[in-house]
Design a protein around this motif. Structure first.
Motif, short mmCIF file in Angstrom:
data_model
loop_
_atom_site.label_atom_id
_atom_site.label_comp_id
_atom_site.label_asym_id
_atom_site.label_seq_id
_atom_site.Cartn_x
_atom_site.Cartn_y
_atom_site.Cartn_z
N ALA A 237 0.98 -1.33 -0.01
CA ALA A 237 0.04 0.06 0.12
C ALA A 237 0.98 1.36 0.12
O ALA A 237 0.47 2.22 -0.61
CB ALA A 237 -0.89 -0.10 1.14
N GLU A 238 2.01 1.31 0.95
CA GLU A 238 2.98 2.40 0.86
C GLU A 238 3.68 2.84 -0.67
O GLU A 238 3.53 3.78 -1.03
CB GLU A 238 3.82 2.17 1.74
CG GLU A 238 3.48 2.25 3.41
CD GLU A 238 4.49 1.97 4.46
OE1 GLU A 238 5.27 1.34 4.00
OE2 GLU A 238 4.10 2.44 5.54
N LYS A 239 4.09 1.52 -1.17
CA LYS A 239 4.60 1.53 -2.56
C LYS A 239 3.73 2.00 -3.71
O LYS A 239 4.08 3.04 -4.38
CB LYS A 239 5.15 0.19 -2.97
CG LYS A 239 6.33 -0.62 -2.24
CD LYS A 239 6.57 -1.65 -2.59
CE LYS A 239 7.87 -2.34 -1.92
NZ LYS A 239 8.20 -3.63 -2.36
N LYS A 240 2.50 1.75 -3.32
CA LYS A 240 1.55 2.09 -4.36
C LYS A 240 1.06 3.69 -4.19
O LYS A 240 0.79 4.59 -5.04
CB LYS A 240 0.12 1.26 -4.26
CG LYS A 240 -0.96 1.76 -5.47
CD LYS A 240 -2.15 0.92 -5.41
CE LYS A 240 -3.04 1.33 -6.54
NZ LYS A 240 -4.12 0.40 -6.60
N ALA A 241 1.04 4.08 -2.84
CA ALA A 241 0.86 5.40 -2.60
C ALA A 241 1.81 6.51 -3.34
O ALA A 241 1.82 7.47 -3.66
CB ALA A 241 0.67 5.63 -1.16
N LYS A 242 3.26 5.77 -2.90
CA LYS A 242 4.44 6.63 -3.33
C LYS A 242 4.44 6.63 -4.98
O LYS A 242 4.54 7.90 -5.52
CB LYS A 242 5.79 5.87 -3.22
CG LYS A 242 6.11 6.00 -1.59
CD LYS A 242 7.29 5.76 -1.09
CE LYS A 242 7.55 5.84 0.03
NZ LYS A 242 9.10 5.33 0.76
N GLN B 147 3.04 9.82 -9.76
CA GLN B 147 2.42 9.75 -11.26
C GLN B 147 1.65 10.96 -11.11
O GLN B 147 1.46 11.78 -12.17
CB GLN B 147 1.59 8.42 -11.21
CG GLN B 147 0.82 8.45 -12.68
CD GLN B 147 0.01 7.10 -12.86
OE1 GLN B 147 -0.29 6.63 -11.81
NE2 GLN B 147 -0.52 6.86 -13.69
N ASN B 148 0.95 11.45 -10.16
CA ASN B 148 0.17 12.72 -10.11
C ASN B 148 0.82 13.90 -10.26
O ASN B 148 0.43 14.88 -10.99
CB ASN B 148 -0.70 12.80 -8.91
CG ASN B 148 -1.65 11.74 -8.88
OD1 ASN B 148 -2.20 11.27 -9.77
ND2 ASN B 148 -2.33 11.58 -7.55
N GLN C 275 0.57 16.55 -13.12
CA GLN C 275 0.50 18.11 -13.10
C GLN C 275 1.42 18.97 -13.66
O GLN C 275 0.99 19.97 -14.19
CB GLN C 275 0.43 18.07 -11.59
CG GLN C 275 0.42 19.69 -10.92
CD GLN C 275 -0.91 20.21 -11.38
OE1 GLN C 275 -1.83 19.42 -11.65
NE2 GLN C 275 -1.27 21.60 -11.59
N GLN C 276 2.66 18.42 -13.66
CA GLN C 276 3.78 19.00 -14.49
C GLN C 276 3.59 19.26 -15.74
O GLN C 276 3.78 20.27 -16.54
CB GLN C 276 4.90 18.72 -14.42
CG GLN C 276 5.65 18.48 -12.80
CD GLN C 276 6.96 17.81 -12.53
OE1 GLN C 276 7.25 16.79 -13.25
NE2 GLN C 276 7.57 18.02 -11.46
N ARG C 277 2.92 18.17 -16.49
CA ARG C 277 2.96 18.10 -18.05
C ARG C 277 1.48 19.07 -18.21
O ARG C 277 1.42 19.59 -19.25
CB ARG C 277 2.43 16.63 -18.30
CG ARG C 277 3.75 15.81 -18.61
CD ARG C 277 3.33 14.66 -19.35
NE ARG C 277 2.31 13.67 -18.72
CZ ARG C 277 2.78 12.70 -18.15
NH1 ARG C 277 3.94 12.28 -17.66
NH2 ARG C 277 1.72 11.85 -17.13
#
Length: 186
Positions: free
Chosen positions: A31-36, A41-42, A46-48
């Motif tokens: 779950a922590e890996k997925k959250a990171k 990814q978000n 956002q940068q793009r």
């Protein structure tokens, strides 16, 4: 003896760092890996999105300044002519406020065989210059006789969101010629 102690200390340090890194990696739950991963990814998305918005604003400012150039990459006689790649860097249309510089190939002829010409003119003024904002960007239209007895209408579609432009030169006596390319500030 001293050298072997230094080598032993270096090997022990590398081993401890490797074990610590492995323990840290094992301490991350799925779950922590997925959250990171999701957070990274978000952030990239956002940068793009910010870069895309900045590009759209840049194109809009170029068009509104009325100081830009269109550089064609392809041309095609409509309705179904051969698409030709334009590799000559000198082909362009420059908009300088009310003045327009035209250096672009064109295909003339009412019936085959059609023949290519180069429009190479400095137009101190054009008639009917209009700029209209559309959903995808801008639509610019103007016309000129190009110092002949024929009237040519230039219709430039600029896609702020996608970064390209489409120019169509039409005339009542010849088939229209369409160009794809890009615009750049001057």
């Amino acid at each position: 003896m001293r050298h072997s102690f230094i080598i032993f200390a270096a090997i022990a340090t590398v081993a401890i760092v490797g074990i610590t890194t492995n323990i840290d990696a094992q301490n991350n739950t799925p779950a922590e890996k997925k959250a990171k991963h999701t957070a990274a990814q978000n952030a990239r998305q956002q940068q793009r999105a910010e870069r895309i918005a900045a590009f759209e604003k840049h194109i809009d400012s170029i068009v509104l300044s009325q100081h830009f150039r269109f550089e064609p990459q392809t041309m095609q006689q409509l309705p179904a002519g051969i698409t030709r790649n334009l590799m000559n860097p000198e082909y362009e249309i420059q908009i300088w406020g009310s003045e327009v510089d035209v250096c672009i190939p064109y295909i003339k002829g009412i019936t085959p065989p059609y023949y290519p010409v180069i429009f190479n003119y400095v137009l101190p003024y054009v008639s009917g210059y209009t700029t209209e904002q559309t959903h995808d960007g801008w639509s610019i239209t103007f016309s000129s006789t190009l110092y002949s007895s024929n009237d040519y209408t230039f219709h430039l579609e600029i896609y702020s969101r996608y970064g390209g432009a489409l120019l169509t030169i039409s005339s009542p006596f010849y088939n229209s010629v369409q160009y794809t390319g890009n615009i750049f500030g001057i």
